[in-house]
Scaffold this motif. Sequence first.
Motif, PDB file in Angstrom:
ATOM      1  N   TYR A 158    -106.184 -16.936  24.761  1.00 38.55           N
ATOM      2  CA  TYR A 158    -106.997 -16.262  23.746  1.00 38.55           C
ATOM      3  C   TYR A 158    -106.103 -15.319  22.957  1.00 38.55           C
ATOM      4  O   TYR A 158    -105.482 -14.435  23.534  1.00 38.55           O
ATOM      5  CB  TYR A 158    -108.118 -15.456  24.406  1.00 38.55           C
ATOM      6  CG  TYR A 158    -109.073 -16.293  25.226  1.00 38.55           C
ATOM      7  CD1 TYR A 158    -110.212 -16.844  24.645  1.00 38.55           C
ATOM      8  CD2 TYR A 158    -108.833 -16.553  26.570  1.00 38.55           C
ATOM      9  CE1 TYR A 158    -111.076 -17.636  25.386  1.00 38.55           C
ATOM     10  CE2 TYR A 158    -109.698 -17.336  27.321  1.00 38.55           C
ATOM     11  CZ  TYR A 158    -110.818 -17.873  26.726  1.00 38.55           C
ATOM     12  OH  TYR A 158    -111.667 -18.655  27.463  1.00 38.55           O
ATOM     13  N   GLY A 166    -110.503 -14.651  16.168  1.00 35.36           N
ATOM     14  CA  GLY A 166    -109.285 -14.962  16.912  1.00 35.36           C
ATOM     15  C   GLY A 166    -109.197 -16.446  17.201  1.00 35.36           C
ATOM     16  O   GLY A 166    -110.019 -17.231  16.732  1.00 35.36           O
ATOM     17  N   LYS A 167    -108.186 -16.807  17.971  1.00 37.74           N
ATOM     18  CA  LYS A 167    -107.981 -18.210  18.308  1.00 37.74           C
ATOM     19  C   LYS A 167    -108.103 -18.400  19.810  1.00 37.74           C
ATOM     20  O   LYS A 167    -107.810 -17.501  20.588  1.00 37.74           O
ATOM     21  CB  LYS A 167    -106.561 -18.634  17.904  1.00 37.74           C
ATOM     22  CG  LYS A 167    -106.420 -18.993  16.456  1.00 37.74           C
ATOM     23  CD  LYS A 167    -104.964 -19.205  16.082  1.00 37.74           C
ATOM     24  CE  LYS A 167    -104.218 -17.875  16.039  1.00 37.74           C
ATOM     25  NZ  LYS A 167    -102.817 -18.006  15.565  1.00 37.74           N
ATOM     26  N   VAL A 168    -108.537 -19.588  20.176  1.00 33.84           N
ATOM     27  CA  VAL A 168    -108.475 -19.955  21.589  1.00 33.84           C
ATOM     28  C   VAL A 168    -107.772 -21.304  21.685  1.00 33.84           C
ATOM     29  O   VAL A 168    -108.126 -22.254  20.973  1.00 33.84           O
ATOM     30  CB  VAL A 168    -109.887 -19.971  22.236  1.00 33.84           C
ATOM     31  CG1 VAL A 168    -110.857 -20.796  21.425  1.00 33.84           C
ATOM     32  CG2 VAL A 168    -109.837 -20.475  23.662  1.00 33.84           C
ATOM     33  N   MET A 169    -106.733 -21.358  22.486  1.00 35.61           N
ATOM     34  CA  MET A 169    -105.974 -22.601  22.630  1.00 35.61           C
ATOM     35  C   MET A 169    -106.164 -23.152  24.031  1.00 35.61           C
ATOM     36  O   MET A 169    -106.019 -22.428  25.014  1.00 35.61           O
ATOM     37  CB  MET A 169    -104.496 -22.323  22.365  1.00 35.61           C
ATOM     38  CG  MET A 169    -104.253 -22.058  20.884  1.00 35.61           C
ATOM     39  SD  MET A 169    -102.594 -21.494  20.515  1.00 35.61           S
ATOM     40  CE  MET A 169    -102.931 -19.748  20.334  1.00 35.61           C
ATOM     41  N   SER A 170    -106.528 -24.431  24.107  1.00 35.89           N
ATOM     42  CA  SER A 170    -106.690 -25.100  25.403  1.00 35.89           C
ATOM     43  C   SER A 170    -105.505 -26.024  25.610  1.00 35.89           C
ATOM     44  O   SER A 170    -105.294 -26.938  24.804  1.00 35.89           O
ATOM     45  CB  SER A 170    -107.969 -25.931  25.416  1.00 35.89           C
ATOM     46  OG  SER A 170    -109.058 -25.148  25.022  1.00 35.89           O
ATOM     47  N   LEU A 171    -104.752 -25.788  26.648  1.00 33.68           N
ATOM     48  CA  LEU A 171    -103.560 -26.593  26.917  1.00 33.68           C
ATOM     49  C   LEU A 171    -103.688 -27.284  28.270  1.00 33.68           C
ATOM     50  O   LEU A 171    -104.206 -26.698  29.222  1.00 33.68           O
ATOM     51  CB  LEU A 171    -102.296 -25.716  26.937  1.00 33.68           C
ATOM     52  CG  LEU A 171    -101.951 -24.933  25.666  1.00 33.68           C
ATOM     53  CD1 LEU A 171    -102.527 -23.538  25.711  1.00 33.68           C
ATOM     54  CD2 LEU A 171    -100.439 -24.860  25.467  1.00 33.68           C
ATOM     55  N   LYS A 208     -94.243 -19.712  32.600  1.00 37.18           N
ATOM     56  CA  LYS A 208     -94.155 -20.642  31.464  1.00 37.18           C
ATOM     57  C   LYS A 208     -95.151 -20.286  30.374  1.00 37.18           C
ATOM     58  O   LYS A 208     -94.813 -20.248  29.189  1.00 37.18           O
ATOM     59  CB  LYS A 208     -94.448 -22.073  31.946  1.00 37.18           C
ATOM     60  CG  LYS A 208     -93.215 -22.867  32.266  1.00 37.18           C
ATOM     61  CD  LYS A 208     -93.600 -24.315  32.569  1.00 37.18           C
ATOM     62  CE  LYS A 208     -92.476 -24.965  33.384  1.00 37.18           C
ATOM     63  NZ  LYS A 208     -92.898 -26.236  33.980  1.00 37.18           N
ATOM     64  N   SER A 254     -94.211 -17.184  28.547  1.00 35.78           N
ATOM     65  CA  SER A 254     -93.093 -17.464  27.651  1.00 35.78           C
ATOM     66  C   SER A 254     -93.558 -18.212  26.392  1.00 35.78           C
ATOM     67  O   SER A 254     -93.121 -17.909  25.272  1.00 35.78           O
ATOM     68  CB  SER A 254     -92.047 -18.255  28.438  1.00 35.78           C
ATOM     69  OG  SER A 254     -91.010 -18.662  27.605  1.00 35.78           O
ATOM     70  N   MET A 255     -94.469 -19.175  26.558  1.00 32.82           N
ATOM     71  CA  MET A 255     -95.023 -19.891  25.394  1.00 32.82           C
ATOM     72  C   MET A 255     -95.727 -18.932  24.439  1.00 32.82           C
ATOM     73  O   MET A 255     -95.599 -19.037  23.218  1.00 32.82           O
ATOM     74  CB  MET A 255     -96.061 -20.918  25.854  1.00 32.82           C
ATOM     75  CG  MET A 255     -95.499 -22.138  26.507  1.00 32.82           C
ATOM     76  SD  MET A 255     -96.866 -23.202  27.063  1.00 32.82           S
ATOM     77  CE  MET A 255     -96.002 -24.172  28.285  1.00 32.82           C
ATOM     78  N   LYS A 284     -93.113 -16.711  22.646  1.00 36.77           N
ATOM     79  CA  LYS A 284     -92.225 -17.416  21.720  1.00 36.77           C
ATOM     80  C   LYS A 284     -92.940 -18.082  20.560  1.00 36.77           C
ATOM     81  O   LYS A 284     -92.374 -18.255  19.488  1.00 36.77           O
ATOM     82  CB  LYS A 284     -91.436 -18.492  22.479  1.00 36.77           C
ATOM     83  CG  LYS A 284     -90.342 -17.914  23.355  1.00 36.77           C
ATOM     84  CD  LYS A 284     -89.558 -19.035  24.016  1.00 36.77           C
ATOM     85  CE  LYS A 284     -88.501 -18.468  24.963  1.00 36.77           C
ATOM     86  NZ  LYS A 284     -88.005 -19.504  25.881  1.00 36.77           N
ATOM     87  N   LEU A 285     -94.193 -18.538  20.790  1.00 37.15           N
ATOM     88  CA  LEU A 285     -94.827 -19.350  19.750  1.00 37.15           C
ATOM     89  C   LEU A 285     -96.310 -19.067  19.513  1.00 37.15           C
ATOM     90  O   LEU A 285     -96.745 -18.957  18.367  1.00 37.15           O
ATOM     91  CB  LEU A 285     -94.672 -20.843  20.100  1.00 37.15           C
ATOM     92  CG  LEU A 285     -95.212 -21.807  19.047  1.00 37.15           C
ATOM     93  CD1 LEU A 285     -94.272 -21.902  17.864  1.00 37.15           C
ATOM     94  CD2 LEU A 285     -95.450 -23.191  19.640  1.00 37.15           C
ATOM     95  N   LEU A 286     -97.073 -18.951  20.582  1.00 33.84           N
ATOM     96  CA  LEU A 286     -98.532 -18.986  20.407  1.00 33.84           C
ATOM     97  C   LEU A 286     -99.109 -17.705  19.820  1.00 33.84           C
ATOM     98  O   LEU A 286    -100.146 -17.734  19.168  1.00 33.84           O
ATOM     99  CB  LEU A 286     -99.213 -19.327  21.740  1.00 33.84           C
ATOM    100  CG  LEU A 286     -98.761 -20.637  22.404  1.00 33.84           C
ATOM    101  CD1 LEU A 286     -99.535 -20.867  23.693  1.00 33.84           C
ATOM    102  CD2 LEU A 286     -98.967 -21.813  21.465  1.00 33.84           C
ATOM    103  N   ARG A 336    -104.311 -13.053  25.951  1.00 30.46           N
ATOM    104  CA  ARG A 336    -104.555 -13.117  27.389  1.00 30.46           C
ATOM    105  C   ARG A 336    -104.769 -14.587  27.725  1.00 30.46           C
ATOM    106  O   ARG A 336    -105.054 -15.392  26.829  1.00 30.46           O
ATOM    107  CB  ARG A 336    -105.772 -12.263  27.790  1.00 30.46           C
ATOM    108  CG  ARG A 336    -107.077 -12.756  27.257  1.00 30.46           C
ATOM    109  CD  ARG A 336    -108.225 -11.799  27.585  1.00 30.46           C
ATOM    110  NE  ARG A 336    -109.461 -12.329  27.022  1.00 30.46           N
ATOM    111  CZ  ARG A 336    -110.228 -13.245  27.591  1.00 30.46           C
ATOM    112  NH1 ARG A 336    -109.906 -13.729  28.770  1.00 30.46           N
ATOM    113  NH2 ARG A 336    -111.323 -13.691  27.005  1.00 30.46           N
TER     114      ARG A 336
END
Lengths: 85, 85
Positions: A8, A41-46, A58, A61-62, A65-67, A76
């Motif tokens: 999130y 906001g955004k919510v990313m499901s990986l 990991k 770090s993602m 660096k990027l998200l 969070r």
Amino acid sequence: MMFEVKVYVSLKEAVLDPQGSAVKGSLHHLGFEGVEDVRIGKVMSLRIESNKEEIEDKVKSMCDKLLANPVIEDYRFEIEEVVSQ
Amino acid sequence: MMFEVKVYVSLKEAVLDPQGSAVKGSLHHLGFEGVEDVRIGKVMSLRIESNKEEIEDKVKSMCDKLLANPVIEDYRFEIEEVVSQ
């Protein structure tokens, strides 16, 4: 192991949210006068294949660096192991 | 009464998510090879002044009219009363 991760990302409190303001204005125009604040906001499901020891580092770090952009955004995350595939 | 509402909007399973694919590609380039899928959605945080009886219908109506596109998106929401301001 497979993990289902939700990240999130939201703008920090002090940062203006023009998209949220626009949505608030549109809601007022539609007659929803009671809306006092909107933040978007955004919510990313990986889905991530990883071993258990490394998954948290990991994902952190993602995010760094990027998200997420740590200058203007907070993040969070929640990690859940996928039991059966 | 004041309510804190979270609306989660995500693309339906069957809909392609080019933004998610781009993020997945970037994560691979950064060395996170284990990432198998990325889907990106929105989370909207609203503060709404309303009476208790109407709040759920109001939020549902906001989602159907503006916050989500029911053709390609699913949504769900959580409503919490703000106890002290």
